[in-house]
Structures are given as C-alpha cells and as structure tokens.
Write a protein that holds these residues in place. Structure first.
Motif, PDB file in Angstrom:
ATOM      1  N   ILE A  69       0.855  -1.185   0.000  1.00  0.00           N
ATOM      2  CA  ILE A  69       0.000   0.000   0.000  1.00  0.00           C
ATOM      3  C   ILE A  69       0.890   1.234   0.000  1.00  0.00           C
ATOM      4  N   GLU A  70       0.689   2.096  -0.999  1.00  0.00           N
ATOM      5  CA  GLU A  70       1.450   3.332  -1.133  1.00  0.00           C
ATOM      6  C   GLU A  70       0.594   4.521  -0.709  1.00  0.00           C
ATOM      7  N   LYS A  85      -2.636  -4.000   7.706  1.00  0.00           N
ATOM      8  CA  LYS A  85      -1.345  -4.681   7.883  1.00  0.00           C
ATOM      9  C   LYS A  85      -0.854  -5.365   6.596  1.00  0.00           C
ATOM     10  N   PRO A  86      -0.552  -4.563   5.562  1.00  0.00           N
ATOM     11  CA  PRO A  86      -0.026  -5.136   4.329  1.00  0.00           C
ATOM     12  C   PRO A  86       1.397  -5.656   4.536  1.00  0.00           C
ATOM     13  N   THR A  87       1.899  -6.357   3.541  1.00  0.00           N
ATOM     14  CA  THR A  87       3.285  -6.808   3.595  1.00  0.00           C
ATOM     15  C   THR A  87       4.226  -5.616   3.677  1.00  0.00           C
ATOM     16  N   GLN A  88       3.916  -4.585   2.897  1.00  0.00           N
ATOM     17  CA  GLN A  88       4.787  -3.421   2.780  1.00  0.00           C
ATOM     18  C   GLN A  88       3.962  -2.150   2.674  1.00  0.00           C
ATOM     19  N   GLY A 125       4.890  -4.868  12.523  1.00  0.00           N
ATOM     20  CA  GLY A 125       5.336  -5.932  11.639  1.00  0.00           C
ATOM     21  C   GLY A 125       5.165  -5.655  10.161  1.00  0.00           C
ATOM     22  N   ILE A 126       5.137  -4.375   9.769  1.00  0.00           N
ATOM     23  CA  ILE A 126       4.932  -3.991   8.370  1.00  0.00           C
ATOM     24  C   ILE A 126       6.253  -3.499   7.787  1.00  0.00           C
ATOM     25  N   ARG A 127       6.681  -4.102   6.684  1.00  0.00           N
ATOM     26  CA  ARG A 127       7.904  -3.656   6.014  1.00  0.00           C
ATOM     27  C   ARG A 127       7.696  -2.255   5.440  1.00  0.00           C
TER      28      ARG A 127
END
Length: 237
Positions: A69-70, A85-88, A125-127
């Motif tokens: 998510i940007e 809580k996306p990966t990044q 915990g999100i990159r």
C-alpha cells in the motif's frame, strides 16, 4: 529475479468512471497473481478518485502474494495501514491535488517525521519503503530513518530512455549502489514499461521489486493482461 508488483489503481479508475463493479477490482487482483505477479500494489489518495479506502480493506483476504500500500502518511492513511497490515507500506509525499506521484521525499528535511511513522509501522510488523529520487544524499538520509527499503522514482529514467539517452540510468546506478552499501532493500517504480524494464533491471544492482501500473494496464489493452504480466516476468529474469 526482481519481483513484479502490479499496481491496480487504473482498474479502479475505469470502474469508478461508470459506477458499479465493472471491471471487478478484486477479480483483477486475483488474476494478476494467478498469472504470476508476485505482488499487488494500491495507492489510495484522500479523494479516493481511484482506489477507495474500502478497496484496500477488501483486498486483504484476496492478496496472497505481497500486498503493498502506497501513500502519503497522513493520519487517515496511517490508520488504514495499521488496520490492514499489508506486507509493505511505501511512503510517498503526494500533494492532495497531484495527478500522480511527482517527487521523492527529502529524507533529510523530513527525517524526524519519517522516523516516527516508520517506527510505528515496524512495531506492527509492516515492512517499510520510502519513495526517493535517485540522489545519493536522499538514500543516505533514508538510511537514517530506519526504513527497510527505498523505492527509486524512475520517471526521469523512463523519459530519458524514451529519447534514446541511456545515460539517464547513471544516477539510478549510483543510488542503487548507495542503497546496497547501506543495507537498504531496493524497489523501483513510475513509468517503467515493457520497452524500458529490461534495460533498467539489467543495470540496477540489487533490485528487489518493481511496481508497475499505468503502462502495464495500457499495454494490456492491446496484448492482454495475462500475456503482459508474463512479458514483464520474462524481462525481469
């Protein structure tokens, strides 16, 4: 191989222009992953003119690869990222009225703000990744924020490459080398296309991921979505 994350904003733009649910954003997200893409990217903006905040929530159970998510880390966006809580999360300094992303962060001027936001995401915990121009000083500033990665803003490269100027890659190589030296993961995106992606990938050391939306969707109008996704994957090997 650098990973391909497909930005599906333009699918939402097309859907919103008519109302209803055609094309089906969630189905497209499922399809691009089935076709081989290793990630899905969305970039919700405050006016929700393409991706809606609810879309970002609805995609959570659909994206089984990497979910990126940007956006500009305004309070509403931060809350969305902490909820989904996306990966990044990729931090982009968009103005509210920007048609598309048009600049990277000044990581020196905004260091304290970025440090605070990044620390909150990492606690969950999100990159994290910061959208930056290909300037070594901005890469060095990013390293001071605690971010996991940077995403190189590639519009200038794409413009130069389209004019036949392959020397436009040089600042990107220098920025990539700085990121590698500082232990930052390296992403890239903006105006990358089937025409320029192979050259870019072959010249950028340590490239982990590209996020491609506008060109990929436009190319798919002529060549088909599954075909285009696989053409990118071949060029990224």
């Amino acid at each position: 191989m650098a990973k391909l994350s497909v930005n599906i904003n333009k699918i939402a733009t097309l859907r919103n222009s008519r109302g209803g649910n055609v094309p089906d954003l969630l189905k497209v997200a499922k399809d691009v992953q089935q076709f081989g893409a290793q990630g899905v990217t969305v970039h919700p903006r405050p006016d929700e003119r393409h991706i809606r905040y609810q879309d970002a929530r609805d995609l959570v159970p659909v994206v089984y690869t990497e979910y990126n998510i940007e956006g500009n880390p305004v309070p509403k966006f931060i809350d969305l990222v902490l909820e989904t809580k996306p990966t990044q999360v990729t931090l982009v300094p968009d103005a509210d009225d920007a048609i598309t992303s048009n600049a990277g962060w000044d990581t020196i001027k905004h260091r304290s703000f970025l440090q605070e936001v990044i620390a909150e995401f990492k606690r969950n915990g999100i990159r994290t990744s910061i959208f930056v121009d290909p300037v070594v000083a901005m890469i060095e500033g990013a390293a001071e924020t605690g971010t996991d990665r940077v995403e190189l803003y590639t519009e200038a490269f794409a413009h130069d490459y389209g004019l036949g100027n392959k020397d436009g890659i040089k600042p990107y190589v220098e920025a990539a080398e700085a990121a590698n030296r500082l232990g930052l993961g390296l992403n890239a995106g903006h105006d990358l296309s089937l025409d320029n992606i192979k050259f870019f990938k072959e010249n950028i050391p340590g490239l982990l991921e590209v996020s491609i939306g506008h060109a990929l969707i436009a190319e798919s109008l002529y060549l088909g979505l599954e075909n285009v996704v696989n053409m990118y994957l071949q060029r990224l090997k």
